[in-house]
Design an enzyme around this catalytic site. Sequence first.
Site, PDB file in Angstrom:
ATOM      1  CB  SER A 125      -0.484   6.804 -11.397  1.00 53.73           C
ATOM      2  OG  SER A 125      -0.474   8.256 -11.423  1.00 53.73           O
ATOM      3  CG  ASP A 142      -8.323   8.060 -11.297  1.00 54.47           C
ATOM      4  OD1 ASP A 142      -7.500   9.933 -11.041  1.00 54.47           O
ATOM      5  OD2 ASP A 142      -7.725   7.401 -11.640  1.00 54.47           O
ATOM      6  CG  HIS A 155      -4.938   8.678  -9.052  1.00 56.05           C
ATOM      7  ND1 HIS A 155      -5.252   8.589 -10.248  1.00 56.05           N
ATOM      8  CD2 HIS A 155      -3.406   8.563  -8.855  1.00 56.05           C
ATOM      9  CE1 HIS A 155      -3.809   8.518 -11.103  1.00 56.05           C
ATOM     10  NE2 HIS A 155      -2.966   8.298 -10.235  1.00 56.05           N
TER      11      HIS A 155
END
Length: 514
Positions: A227, A453, A483
């Site tokens: 991320s 995602d 994610h």
Amino acid sequence: MPNPPRLRAAALSATAVLLSSVLAGCGDGSTDEDVSAQKLSWKECPAPSEAEGGGSAPSPLPGGEQWQCATMRAPLDWGNPQGDTIGIALIRAKASGDLSRRIGSLVFNFGGPGGSGVTTLPAFGSDYTKLRTRYDLVSFDPRGVGRSAPVRCENDQQLDTYFQQDATPDDAAERAKLIDNTRKFNAACEKNSKKMLPHVRTTDAARDMDLMRQVLGDDKLHYFGISYGTELGGVYAHLFPKNVGRAIFDGVVDPTQDVEQGSLGQAKGFQLALDNFARDCTSKVRDCPVGDTAQDVKDRIAKLLKGLDHKPLPGIFPRQLTQTAATNGIAQSLYSKDFWEYLTEGLEQAYDGDGRILMLLSDSMNGRNENGQYSNTTAANVAINCADDKPRYTADYVRGKLPEFRAASPVFGDFLAWSMVSCTDWAVPGAAEHPDVSAAGSAPILVVGNTGDPATPYEGARKMVDALGKGVGVELTYKGQGHGAYDSKNPCVQSAVDGYLLDGKVPAAGTVCS
């Protein structure tokens, strides 16, 4: 409500816990000592601090070994490296295999910005058992986060109010209140953390990582960024391309976007994930308890949220489930397909007049534990984003963008559009429109994009590969949900990632896993 952190901030470990400490602060003086020569003192880890989210000390590793923690000193101001220092909290699990085959340390950043690596690595440690055979697994609380000189803004009681108020204003009075509350929150950050605010940029954290590499005794930084950790890794590669070892970027932030473009991309990403949830629920053999068709699921959610804007539901006493909290909770559940069952249950409960599960999900996103204490995730997220991002958006500007955001997502559009005002009257100017991740001369970086995602939409992986430069980024696609990709436990993804990190085998560019 002062706007919540951009949705890329959520940490899955907190949800898993909800649903199933010595702080090294700013130094008292200057030092002439070379911080790269310091020796770390590894000890058994304490229980997480309140800023890290509280709780118990990490459980022993599968073989019975203890996690070890240490504090690394780093300059408060990298522009004045001989000045005051701060402490950067580290955690490690020593390599489990034959030491003659040990590669070095593998440093993790799990995202945010604002997530505590010291608490997250043990929560997911078993996922990296194979990697531990040849690496010491290492993570850290980035500066401003957790036990690393944390940014502090409002207290727990103030944050309860902060998260109860309306983040999607419908009229002039509500807009004025949103902006006023944003200013109050930001003023509290300046009052309580003035010394740290200029020094929490991603470039500062990247320099900390290069110091960490040296202190850990590694010639190269072997890195696993997830991320926002991909943005941090990209900035590191730009600043120190020759120091990059084997690196993985998973759940990739698009480095070419400004705040507005990123927020709009997230609106599309979360809407896509909600569409996928609705189709999944209604395609099963058993009846979907929250709708008869995929469109019916989404229509009922929209109706629920509209009603909550005027009449909140009972939540976790004495708080109520507001429209904002419900939207936040729905978003949190879309970070992993494993949490879709919680979303189904939470919606069922809400339709029966009980908002507790959706509020638990929202609390997880916001860093609130069951005792009513908040980690500093929100404070750090806002501080780092506002120090990084140059744009400052007005309420009038956001109003003009609402049609575009609503077209991208009827459910999340307003929520993410209004998130753009979070840096109103911030004490420190933003550094740039977007990060520079060009990294000519770097070793190959494996960039893993997930087509489903929500938080870091798939298109960002290709943009990262292009921005890193020719011969650096190697793209791998995972056709999945949630994610990131590695923690999906997809065998193809894990084989490719493990093959590079453990054996140096770079998969063919354009590899697709499903």
